[in-house]
Structure formats: C-alpha cells, structure tokens
Design an enzyme around this catalytic site. Structure first.
Site, PDB file in Angstrom:
ATOM      1  N   CYS A 195       1.352  -0.934   0.163  1.00 22.72           N
ATOM      2  CA  CYS A 195       0.144   0.119  -0.060  1.00 22.72           C
ATOM      3  C   CYS A 195       0.856   1.410   0.768  1.00 22.72           C
ATOM      4  O   CYS A 195       1.574   1.098   0.454  1.00 22.72           O
ATOM      5  CB  CYS A 195      -1.193  -0.081   1.198  1.00 22.72           C
ATOM      6  SG  CYS A 195      -2.080   1.659   1.285  1.00 22.72           S
ATOM      7  N   HIS A 217      -8.933  -3.752  -2.117  1.00 18.75           N
ATOM      8  CA  HIS A 217      -8.572  -3.405  -1.470  1.00 18.75           C
ATOM      9  C   HIS A 217      -8.776  -1.537  -1.119  1.00 18.75           C
ATOM     10  O   HIS A 217      -8.279  -0.877   0.029  1.00 18.75           O
ATOM     11  CB  HIS A 217      -6.776  -3.077  -1.557  1.00 18.75           C
ATOM     12  CG  HIS A 217      -5.475  -2.481  -0.774  1.00 18.75           C
ATOM     13  ND1 HIS A 217      -4.756  -2.736  -0.011  1.00 18.75           N
ATOM     14  CD2 HIS A 217      -5.544  -1.140  -1.109  1.00 18.75           C
ATOM     15  CE1 HIS A 217      -4.069  -2.068  -0.057  1.00 18.75           C
ATOM     16  NE2 HIS A 217      -4.099  -1.054   0.346  1.00 18.75           N
ATOM     17  N   GLU A 218      -8.889  -1.259  -2.357  1.00 21.53           N
ATOM     18  CA  GLU A 218      -8.765   0.695  -2.701  1.00 21.53           C
ATOM     19  C   GLU A 218     -10.666   0.496  -1.743  1.00 21.53           C
ATOM     20  O   GLU A 218     -10.381   1.711  -1.317  1.00 21.53           O
ATOM     21  CB  GLU A 218      -9.069   1.184  -3.763  1.00 21.53           C
ATOM     22  CG  GLU A 218      -7.620   0.660  -4.263  1.00 21.53           C
ATOM     23  CD  GLU A 218      -6.569   1.349  -3.624  1.00 21.53           C
ATOM     24  OE1 GLU A 218      -6.950   2.489  -2.902  1.00 21.53           O
ATOM     25  OE2 GLU A 218      -5.529   0.853  -3.619  1.00 21.53           O
ATOM     26  N   HIS A 276      -9.965   0.971   2.008  1.00 27.25           N
ATOM     27  CA  HIS A 276      -9.240   2.548   2.434  1.00 27.25           C
ATOM     28  C   HIS A 276     -10.521   3.781   2.789  1.00 27.25           C
ATOM     29  O   HIS A 276     -10.781   5.089   3.126  1.00 27.25           O
ATOM     30  CB  HIS A 276      -8.593   3.477   1.482  1.00 27.25           C
ATOM     31  CG  HIS A 276      -7.047   3.179   0.980  1.00 27.25           C
ATOM     32  ND1 HIS A 276      -6.132   3.009   2.473  1.00 27.25           N
ATOM     33  CD2 HIS A 276      -6.525   1.852   0.150  1.00 27.25           C
ATOM     34  CE1 HIS A 276      -5.186   3.040   1.512  1.00 27.25           C
ATOM     35  NE2 HIS A 276      -4.796   1.952   0.998  1.00 27.25           N
TER      36      HIS A 276
END
Length: 177
Positions: free
Chosen positions: A102, A144-145, A148
């Site tokens: 990341c 994953h994004e 966030h």
C-alpha cells in the site's frame, strides 16, 4: 493535474469513513480535478490503485489501473478507471490469500485474504451507474481500495502477524517475488 502527497499509516484521515460524492459534483471540473490528481499520484508512485482518503480527500472515490507494474511484477494489467461511490458484494464464499502492499504503508507487505469474486457497482464522472463482476487480482485491488473508503488498511486484515514485513526482507527470504 497534480501529484499529491500520499498520507501514511498513522494519519487520522486514513481511519475515517469517507463521504459519498454529492450529486451536484457529477460532470464538474471539481470532480475531474480530483480524478486527475488521483491518477497522476498513482502513476508517480507506481500504484495499482489509489483512494481519495490517501491524498487527504474525504470522498468515496478511488482509481485503479496499471500496465506492467514493478511493484506487482506477476500481475495482469488492469484497465484504468475512476470508481465513484462504489459498492461491492462477494459472489460466493471463496477466499484467496495474497500479498498486498500500500502506498500509505510504504515498503511493507502483508498476506491478506480477500473474496475471490465480487460484484461491483459504481458511478462514473457523469454519474451514470455501472456494474461488473471481478475476479482474482482485479477483485483484490478493488477490495483493497474500497477498504480505504471505510478507514481500513491492509494490516488490519493480515492472515497472521507473521505474514507481514518489509518488502526487501520478504523478497530476500523467498516469501514474495
């Protein structure tokens, strides 16, 4: 267009749930500028994706896409696009483990389980809705994004505390390519 500073783990903005992009932003120069900044920053950092909270923008938007990427040498290319107000759901219960990095957790990698297949719904720059099913690495990057946007970083999802370390150490000992 600008290359923005990427926040690092420990910054409180990375742990805050992002707000939806307002309806009156669609088609605007303001939204286009945010998308351009996300793409420019992602490219400058050799990222596979980048979420708005990582550049201190509290909005539910991220960009993904890459050709050959030195950070992910074995990964297939991903189409470049901006995903606004995304919603993901698993397709089935199958999980797969993979090593993630990341831009907000520089030089570290960790093994994380993610859904193998997902259903993705998002809006584009003009506000139109799209849906798609994603598999494997593409699914992993989007999950994953999307994390966030909810204030979650990949170390929160490690398969084990032992499956985490500096990239060069993990490579030197044959744990990652």
């Amino acid at each position: 267009m600008a290359i923005r500073n990427v926040l690092r783990i420990g910054h409180p903005a990375l742990r805050t749930r992002a707000a939806e992009i307002p309806d009156d932003w669609f088609g605007s120069q303001r939204l286009q500028q945010l998308i351009d900044d996300l793409f420019d920053t992602k490219l400058a950092c050799s990222g596979a994706g980048l979420a708005a909270p990582q550049i201190d923008e509290p909005w539910r938007i991220f960009v993904v896409g890459m050709g050959h990427n030195p950070r992910y040498p074995d990964a297939d290319p991903l189409p470049e696009r901006a995903l606004i107000n995304p919603v993901i759901k698993s397709i089935g219960d199958e999980l797969s483990s993979g090593w993630e990095g990341c831009l907000s957790v520089p030089d570290l990698r960790g093994e994380v389980e993610r859904w193998q297949r997902i259903h993705l719904k998002w809006q584009d720059l003009e506000g139109a809705f799209h849906t798609e099913e994603l598999l494997d690495f593409h699914s992993r990057v989007v999950q994953h994004e999307n994390d966030h946007l909810d204030g979650v970083l990949f170390p929160d999802r490690l398969t084990s505390p032992l499956a985490f370390g500096f990239q060069d150490e993990l490579q030197a000992h044959g744990r990652i390519p």
